[in-house]
Enzyme design. Structure first.
Site, short mmCIF file in Angstrom:
data_model
loop_
_atom_site.label_atom_id
_atom_site.label_comp_id
_atom_site.label_asym_id
_atom_site.label_seq_id
_atom_site.Cartn_x
_atom_site.Cartn_y
_atom_site.Cartn_z
N CYS A 152 12.33 -18.06 -38.10
CA CYS A 152 13.70 -18.07 -38.61
C CYS A 152 14.51 -17.06 -37.80
O CYS A 152 14.09 -15.91 -37.65
CB CYS A 152 13.69 -17.69 -40.09
SG CYS A 152 15.34 -17.56 -40.77
N ASN A 204 5.19 -21.64 -38.06
CA ASN A 204 4.49 -22.17 -39.24
C ASN A 204 3.02 -22.38 -38.89
O ASN A 204 2.65 -22.46 -37.71
CB ASN A 204 5.08 -23.53 -39.63
CG ASN A 204 6.52 -23.42 -40.08
OD1 ASN A 204 7.44 -23.53 -39.28
ND2 ASN A 204 6.72 -23.16 -41.34
#
Ligand code: HMG
Ligand code: MG
Length: 300
Positions: A250, A259
């Site tokens: 992010c 992820n």
């Protein structure tokens, strides 16, 4: 139940923080390959401010492209609806983003709140309370337009700005998202530094919520995301977000890595007897190829 649902977030979370901005065509090829590997839930775009997140500036073109792929010959394009068997999800931060998503034809909307006040301000320029008011309007409209809506809570265990986050703060936001009509709430371990004990503490604090409507969204900065998936499985969670090649991060959570990699997650789940519907070899190939495209290596 032996089935685990994987939500592939590579085209959105995976690409949003990359230095290299892929062309819309490269994104559409990536999404087509994910479908070919068996992914049926794919987060494809984000209708945020393109000045802040330039990698997502072509969200409308991506959504139009997946819903109405170009015809191979001279035939007119056929709308594929994006709904028969593939759900194409889009992040929407506010009413403006929802209007853009609607115009592009999106039917699967994800709103994203946070359990940390500081992260909420940095990420979307609003307090938690103000974001929930905005999302209430977005979700009501989306549901009355016949869309399906998912919610995120970021910083479920730690925040870059505030440190440890109390599960009660997560519960408060998750309850609000369910109350406004989100069908599922994805628990964003944004920094990727949680231990399995942190995930246990979190999920013990969320026991009042239906585990079949919770998803784990674990970033993998400390390499513990799969252990965290294992812990979440033991609490009954059966939906996990992941990103091909472990891409992601992010822009407003400095230092956070990608992820959990879809190819690792699929292998991990298959070894434990869970079905995912995703072909382990094909998804490994897709991961290697997109990493090659991004890092400028020869394509596999
Ligand atoms: P803002 O700048 O606070 O909004 O944006 P504003 O109302 O002050 O408007 C400023 C300008 O933005 C105006 O344009 C608006 O029109 C425009 P200008 O007059 O300067 O030309 N604007 C928009 N443009 C396009 N689409 C929109 C939009 N809204 C306003 N939707 C906003 C508020 C939330 C949009 C902004 O702060 C933003 O885009 N933030 C980016 C957030 C983001 O993308 N974060 C990463 C995704 S979340 C994540 O990764 C976490 C997750 O993976 C889970 C986890 O891991 O924890 C989901
Ligand atoms: Mg994320």
């Amino acid at each position: 139940m032996n089935r685990v649902q994987i939500v592939e977030v590579g085209p959105r979370d995976g690409l949003q923080n990359e230095k290299k901005i892929l062309s819309t065509e490269d994104k559409l090829n990536f999404i087509a390959e994910l479908q070919e590997a068996g992914c049926t839930q794919i987060e494809v775009a984000s209708f945020v401010n393109p000045k802040l997140v330039p990698t997502m500036a072509d969200a409308s073109e991506v959504v139009r492209g997946v819903l109405c792929p170009p015809a191979p010959s001279n035939c007119p394009p056929t709308p594929s609806n994006g709904g028969d068997d593939i759900d194409f999800w889009c992040l929407v931060p506010n009413e403006r983003g929802y209007a853009r998503a609607q115009e592009a034809g999106a039917r699967f909307i994800a709103v994203f709140a946070a359990a940390s006040e500081s992260f909420s301000q940095k990420n979307i320029g609003r307090s938690i309370e103000s974001s929930l008011e905005e999302y209430h309007k977005v979700v009501s409209q989306a549901l009355s337009d016949g869309c399906r809506v998912r919610g995120y809570v970021s910083c479920v265990t730690h925040c870059h700005y505030e440190g440890k986050i109390n599960p009660e703060a997560v519960l408060f936001v998750a309850e609000k998202l369910f109350e406004m009509g989100c069908e599922e709430v994805s628990l964003g371990e944004t920094l990727g530094c949680a231990t399995p004990d942190d995930i246990s503490t979190l999920l013990n604090g969320l026991k009042s919520l239906p585990c079949e409507k919770l998803a784990g969204h674990f970033h993998d900065t400390s390499g513990r995301a799969l252990q965290n998936v294992e812990t979440a499985l033991s609490f009954g969670l059966r939906t996990f977000d992941s990103s091909a090649a472990g891409l992601g991060g992010c822009p407003f959570a400095p230092g956070a890595a990608g992820n959990v990699a879809t190819e690792s997650l699929v292998r991990f789940l298959h070894e434990r007897g869970f079905e995912t519907g995703i072909d382990a070899e094909k998804i490994a190939f897709v991961g290697a190829r997109i990493a090659g495209v991004l890092r400028g290596r020869a394509e596999v």
